[in-house]
Design a protein around this motif. Sequence first.
Motif, PDB file in Angstrom:
ATOM      1  N   ARG A 183       0.820  -1.217   0.000  1.00 44.49           N
ATOM      2  CA  ARG A 183       0.000   0.000   0.000  1.00 44.49           C
ATOM      3  C   ARG A 183       0.852   1.265   0.000  1.00 44.49           C
ATOM      4  O   ARG A 183       0.379   2.329  -0.408  1.00 44.49           O
ATOM      5  CB  ARG A 183      -0.937  -0.020   1.210  1.00 44.49           C
ATOM      6  N   VAL A 184       2.102   1.179   0.470  1.00 40.72           N
ATOM      7  CA  VAL A 184       3.004   2.326   0.383  1.00 40.72           C
ATOM      8  C   VAL A 184       3.192   2.720  -1.076  1.00 40.72           C
ATOM      9  O   VAL A 184       3.148   3.917  -1.436  1.00 40.72           O
ATOM     10  CB  VAL A 184       4.353   2.007   1.044  1.00 40.72           C
ATOM     11  N   ASN A 185       3.425   1.741  -1.951  1.00 37.50           N
ATOM     12  CA  ASN A 185       3.587   2.029  -3.377  1.00 37.50           C
ATOM     13  C   ASN A 185       2.337   2.680  -3.960  1.00 37.50           C
ATOM     14  O   ASN A 185       2.420   3.605  -4.772  1.00 37.50           O
ATOM     15  CB  ASN A 185       3.895   0.742  -4.144  1.00 37.50           C
ATOM     16  N   VAL A 186       1.168   2.187  -3.520  1.00 33.57           N
ATOM     17  CA  VAL A 186      -0.087   2.696  -4.075  1.00 33.57           C
ATOM     18  C   VAL A 186      -0.309   4.140  -3.674  1.00 33.57           C
ATOM     19  O   VAL A 186      -0.587   5.006  -4.520  1.00 33.57           O
ATOM     20  CB  VAL A 186      -1.263   1.809  -3.626  1.00 33.57           C
ATOM     21  N   ILE A 187      -0.198   4.437  -2.388  1.00 27.79           N
ATOM     22  CA  ILE A 187      -0.490   5.803  -1.940  1.00 27.79           C
ATOM     23  C   ILE A 187       0.569   6.783  -2.442  1.00 27.79           C
ATOM     24  O   ILE A 187       0.266   7.947  -2.737  1.00 27.79           O
ATOM     25  CB  ILE A 187      -0.621   5.853  -0.403  1.00 27.79           C
ATOM     26  N   TRP A 188       1.809   6.329  -2.602  1.00 29.47           N
ATOM     27  CA  TRP A 188       2.843   7.201  -3.154  1.00 29.47           C
ATOM     28  C   TRP A 188       2.500   7.568  -4.592  1.00 29.47           C
ATOM     29  O   TRP A 188       2.619   8.731  -4.993  1.00 29.47           O
ATOM     30  CB  TRP A 188       4.199   6.504  -3.086  1.00 29.47           C
ATOM     31  N   ALA A 189       2.050   6.589  -5.389  1.00 28.43           N
ATOM     32  CA  ALA A 189       1.690   6.860  -6.779  1.00 28.43           C
ATOM     33  C   ALA A 189       0.442   7.733  -6.872  1.00 28.43           C
ATOM     34  O   ALA A 189       0.349   8.620  -7.738  1.00 28.43           O
ATOM     35  CB  ALA A 189       1.471   5.546  -7.524  1.00 28.43           C
ATOM     36  N   LEU A 190      -0.521   7.530  -5.970  1.00 24.62           N
ATOM     37  CA  LEU A 190      -1.734   8.342  -5.992  1.00 24.62           C
ATOM     38  C   LEU A 190      -1.424   9.809  -5.699  1.00 24.62           C
ATOM     39  O   LEU A 190      -1.949  10.717  -6.357  1.00 24.62           O
ATOM     40  CB  LEU A 190      -2.748   7.803  -4.977  1.00 24.62           C
ATOM     41  N   ILE A 191      -0.569  10.042  -4.711  1.00 21.54           N
ATOM     42  CA  ILE A 191      -0.212  11.426  -4.382  1.00 21.54           C
ATOM     43  C   ILE A 191       0.602  12.046  -5.506  1.00 21.54           C
ATOM     44  O   ILE A 191       0.433  13.231  -5.844  1.00 21.54           O
ATOM     45  CB  ILE A 191       0.551  11.459  -3.044  1.00 21.54           C
ATOM     46  N   ARG A 192       1.474  11.273  -6.106  1.00 20.63           N
ATOM     47  CA  ARG A 192       2.273  11.797  -7.217  1.00 20.63           C
ATOM     48  C   ARG A 192       1.377  12.219  -8.383  1.00 20.63           C
ATOM     49  O   ARG A 192       1.568  13.292  -8.978  1.00 20.63           O
ATOM     50  CB  ARG A 192       3.263  10.741  -7.680  1.00 20.63           C
ATOM     51  N   ASP A 193       0.378  11.401  -8.701  1.00 20.30           N
ATOM     52  CA  ASP A 193      -0.496  11.677  -9.843  1.00 20.30           C
ATOM     53  C   ASP A 193      -1.715  12.507  -9.479  1.00 20.30           C
ATOM     54  O   ASP A 193      -2.498  12.862 -10.379  1.00 20.30           O
ATOM     55  CB  ASP A 193      -0.965  10.358 -10.474  1.00 20.30           C
ATOM     56  N   ARG A 194      -1.905  12.772  -8.175  1.00 17.58           N
ATOM     57  CA  ARG A 194      -3.064  13.535  -7.699  1.00 17.58           C
ATOM     58  C   ARG A 194      -4.378  12.914  -8.188  1.00 17.58           C
ATOM     59  O   ARG A 194      -5.246  13.596  -8.743  1.00 17.58           O
ATOM     60  CB  ARG A 194      -2.976  14.994  -8.163  1.00 17.58           C
ATOM     61  N   ARG A 195      -4.538  11.625  -7.988  1.00 23.07           N
ATOM     62  CA  ARG A 195      -5.772  10.953  -8.355  1.00 23.07           C
ATOM     63  C   ARG A 195      -6.212  10.042  -7.214  1.00 23.07           C
ATOM     64  O   ARG A 195      -5.411   9.646  -6.375  1.00 23.07           O
ATOM     65  CB  ARG A 195      -5.618  10.157  -9.651  1.00 23.07           C
ATOM     66  N   SER A 196      -7.499   9.711  -7.195  1.00 20.03           N
ATOM     67  CA  SER A 196      -8.068   8.914  -6.124  1.00 20.03           C
ATOM     68  C   SER A 196      -7.945   7.426  -6.427  1.00 20.03           C
ATOM     69  O   SER A 196      -7.774   7.016  -7.584  1.00 20.03           O
ATOM     70  CB  SER A 196      -9.544   9.279  -5.918  1.00 20.03           C
ATOM     71  N   TYR A 197      -8.055   6.633  -5.380  1.00 20.93           N
ATOM     72  CA  TYR A 197      -7.933   5.177  -5.503  1.00 20.93           C
ATOM     73  C   TYR A 197      -9.150   4.602  -6.203  1.00 20.93           C
ATOM     74  O   TYR A 197     -10.287   5.033  -5.968  1.00 20.93           O
ATOM     75  CB  TYR A 197      -7.787   4.551  -4.119  1.00 20.93           C
ATOM     76  N   GLN A 198      -8.922   3.621  -7.059  1.00 21.20           N
ATOM     77  CA  GLN A 198      -9.992   2.898  -7.739  1.00 21.20           C
ATOM     78  C   GLN A 198      -9.771   1.407  -7.530  1.00 21.20           C
ATOM     79  O   GLN A 198      -8.653   0.923  -7.616  1.00 21.20           O
ATOM     80  CB  GLN A 198     -10.004   3.199  -9.241  1.00 21.20           C
TER      81      GLN A 198
END
Length: 398
Positions: free
Chosen positions: A374-389
């Motif tokens: 989940r660290v990888n996921v939330i890091w990528a979400l913040i980088r791309d400024r998009r919400s989780y799907q």
Amino acid sequence: MRRIWAGIDCGKTHHHCVVVDAESKTLLSRRVANDEEELLKLLGDVLALVDDSQATWAVDMTGGEPGLLIALLVNHGQELLYVPGRIVNRASDAYRGEGKTDARDARVIADQARMRRDLQPVRAGDEATIELKLLTGHRIDLVAERTRTVNRLRSTLTSMFPALERALDLTNAGPLVLITGYQTPASLRRMGRNRLATWLRNRKVRRAEALAEAALNAAERQHTAVIGEKAVAKMVHTLAKEVMALNEKVAEIDKLIEGRFREHQLAEVIASMPGIGPLLGAEFLAAIGGDLSAFPTPDSLAAFAGLAPAPRDSGKTSGNLRRPQRYHRRLQRVFYTSALFSIRSDPNSRQFYDRKRAEGRRHIQVVLALARRRVNVIWALIRDRRSYQVTPPVAVAA
């Protein structure tokens, strides 16, 4: 351009500053009061040592007592590094002499800043992040105090009425209301089941009949009054009131944290992750400083959270991985707790958990592995400024 390094051993009322040059020669050693006028004078004297020099400052604390010092250095555009106290303590053993003084510690801090290239810079946090850090820290203190008070309440009630302590969950509001009014077996029996249930309903206690039934059953199992029962009952009443007051304070600060978290620019992205609510999201922002500028890769964020194993190889032993000793405990708790919650709410997390468990992994191992993922996921979400799907978006070829 020449460089100088200023190490500061921080204290409550005074700081000690030692400045060294590239050859580790001491240029200045001074004890200054934790006062704006004194600190500004120190700043001017350090910058006046060499006109064409570049000054690098280093401190062993990033909050609390050196707050004014850090604010002054940041406002004047000075380069500021953080040298953890553990590094200072261990590095001191490599220097000559066994004495410990503020001047010696300040010199070690300056020397470590001169030699090391892996120290974290101290950045000026935004107002929202600083407020979240203060609020979440205060909430942790309140919850710890509530836990201690509940434990004292359980111990005190057990010394007088062990059957009632076993029958009640003293972390809930209803049992606390009950023992603020009735603490002894005799008082409960005199009250009776129906009158006690009515008394609880008038105070808006849920499931008043079931709670009254449990209390009366406990009272029927004890007909002996212990020595000092009156004093113990009074103490139980006092501790129950304290727990209820702490519950109100925790609920109040929870509302403040949620409101401040919702105002942050990353709140929508972070809250979209399954298992992360306003409280865990606020702790996450407080731990990382409000953004990911200090973590260029998800691996660096995982290492900071203690979710990346550290090698422990020596001699013929290789490939031995252990949990790191230096990591952010509160950030690790955020990822671990959110991973537990996500197993129940996110199909992707549940599928990962079931697959690893089927492979023979233990529960804690799987939750830690899920937290690392989940660290990888939330890091990528913040980088791309998009919400989780739940279903990842399909990449479109250029």
